[in-house]
Motif scaffolding. Structure first.
Motif, PDB file in Angstrom:
ATOM      1  N   ARG A  63       1.826  -0.738  -6.656  1.00 57.69           N
ATOM      2  CA  ARG A  63       2.083   0.509  -5.922  1.00 57.69           C
ATOM      3  C   ARG A  63       2.392   0.541  -4.632  1.00 57.69           C
ATOM      4  N   LEU A  64       3.356   1.350  -4.259  1.00 61.00           N
ATOM      5  CA  LEU A  64       3.938   1.343  -2.723  1.00 61.00           C
ATOM      6  C   LEU A  64       3.421   2.432  -1.908  1.00 61.00           C
ATOM      7  N   LEU A  65       2.859   2.286  -0.857  1.00 60.20           N
ATOM      8  CA  LEU A  65       2.480   3.471  -0.022  1.00 60.20           C
ATOM      9  C   LEU A  65       3.205   3.176   1.505  1.00 60.20           C
ATOM     10  N   LYS A  66       4.066   4.196   1.910  1.00 56.67           N
ATOM     11  CA  LYS A  66       4.648   4.261   3.025  1.00 56.67           C
ATOM     12  C   LYS A  66       3.794   5.253   4.093  1.00 56.67           C
ATOM     13  N   VAL A  67       3.198   4.520   4.934  1.00 55.23           N
ATOM     14  CA  VAL A  67       2.217   5.175   5.910  1.00 55.23           C
ATOM     15  C   VAL A  67       2.735   4.804   7.542  1.00 55.23           C
TER      16      VAL A  67
END
Length: 326
Positions: A63-67
């Motif tokens: 999964r990818l999270l852009k923070v």
């Protein structure tokens, strides 16, 4: 949807809308910054943690999270890493550098990012043990001081250093808390965790019934040793409530001594119908506040009775760690 995701929803930590209404949208992760990775491995974007103005992508369990980097800088590990210049050939996702967090779970990061973005929410609401343990694991691994302190304080509110302050909240998840304390270096909760687990009967449906599955062999041995030590202490009191060496008892009052003897044995007798064994520390604390019985004694026996309780309670509280071989 996980509990942590529900918390994030309640805090309105939401990325901007897109044409795709699904919470997860497929992206391709070209390569990770450390180690090897299949260049064509498929990744999906977690929409609720994909901020349009984010400037770093975290890859967790495909999964990818852009923070935001500035948010992650509360972590000493991330702060040090992000201040190191990256080589120009570093692959990027959506124009941002990416970091694959090997061995972490998405659920642990969901609750941790929830605290990072709005930690006041967690200070004002009840947090489940699962969310608490996830936050502590991330805080410990990535050295997030504020998050770790919050998590440790929450653990101590359930399993305080002084077993006399234990409540019924200490009974659920006591075995899991032992493992968590060992994993994340929180030894101060261990005496209360072991004690809370030790008063639960293995044959009941409470946590004690599955502790042998959850605990390591060494911790299971500690639990058994502690239960035996507590049982021995209880038997010594029931056999001879009034004349244990080292404590002033005034056992020779013909009027009060027989009633005191019966009182001790009745109060501390195990209840076969109860889901836990005699909760010795708790019973002694309650005996101190039993004004009805205390007021029925003569003045000399009042002093003897209360001093006996305090003496036994103090010695027991000081012995809990050694009982469990800690």
């Amino acid at each position: 949807m996980s509990c942590a995701t529900l918390i994030l929803n309640s805090m309105d930590i939401v990325a901007s809308d897109s044409e795709n209404s699904n919470d997860e949208m497929p992206l391709v992760k070209r390569r990770r910054l450390s180690g090897s990775c299949n260049a064509t491995s498929r990744r999906t974007m977690v929409k609720k943690l994909w901020f349009p103005d984010g400037d770093i992508v975290l890859a967790i369990e495909k999964r990818l999270l852009k923070v935001h980097r500035r948010r992650l800088c509360c972590s000493t590990v991330f702060s040090d890493m992000l201040h190191i210049p990256q080589p120009p050939e570093t692959d990027q996702i959506d124009g941002c550098p990416s970091v694959e967090l090997v061995g972490d779970t998405l659920a642990d990061w969901e609750v941790s990012l929830g605290w990072i973005y709005d930690h006041n929410y967690f200070q004002q609401n009840i947090v489940t043990f699962d969310l608490l343990s996830g936050a502590l694991r991330i805080a410990t691994k990535y050295d997030i001081g504020g998050l770790r302190q919050w998590a440790v304080n929450e653990l101590l509110s359930r399993w305080p250093e002084d077993v006399a302050n234990l409540s019924l909240n200490a009974l659920p998840h006591a075995a899991e808390a032992i493992n968590l304390a060992q994993e994340c270096n929180v030894p101060e909760i261990l005496p209360s965790c072991f004690y809370a687990l030790s008063v639960q009967k293995f044959r009941s449906s409470a946590d004690g019934g599955r502790s042998h599955i959850i605990l390591s062999p060494n911790d299971l041995r500690r639990l058994i040793a502690g239960r035996e030590a507590l049982q021995d202490a209880l038997v010594r009191i029931i056999v001879d409530p009034l004349t244990e060496a080292g404590c002033y008892n005034n056992a020779f009052c013909g009027q009060c001594a027989p009633r005191r003897l019966e009182y001790w044995r009745t109060r501390l007798a195990p209840d076969p119908k109860s889901v836990w064994s005699t909760w010795l520390v708790r019973e002694l604390e309650q005996m101190l506040r039993d004004d009805q019985f205390v007021n029925s004694l003569c003045s000399d026996c009042v002093h003897a009775h209360l001093s006996t309780i305090r003496w036994r309670l103090g010695r027991l509280r000081c012995s809990i760690s050694s009982f469990f071989l800690l």
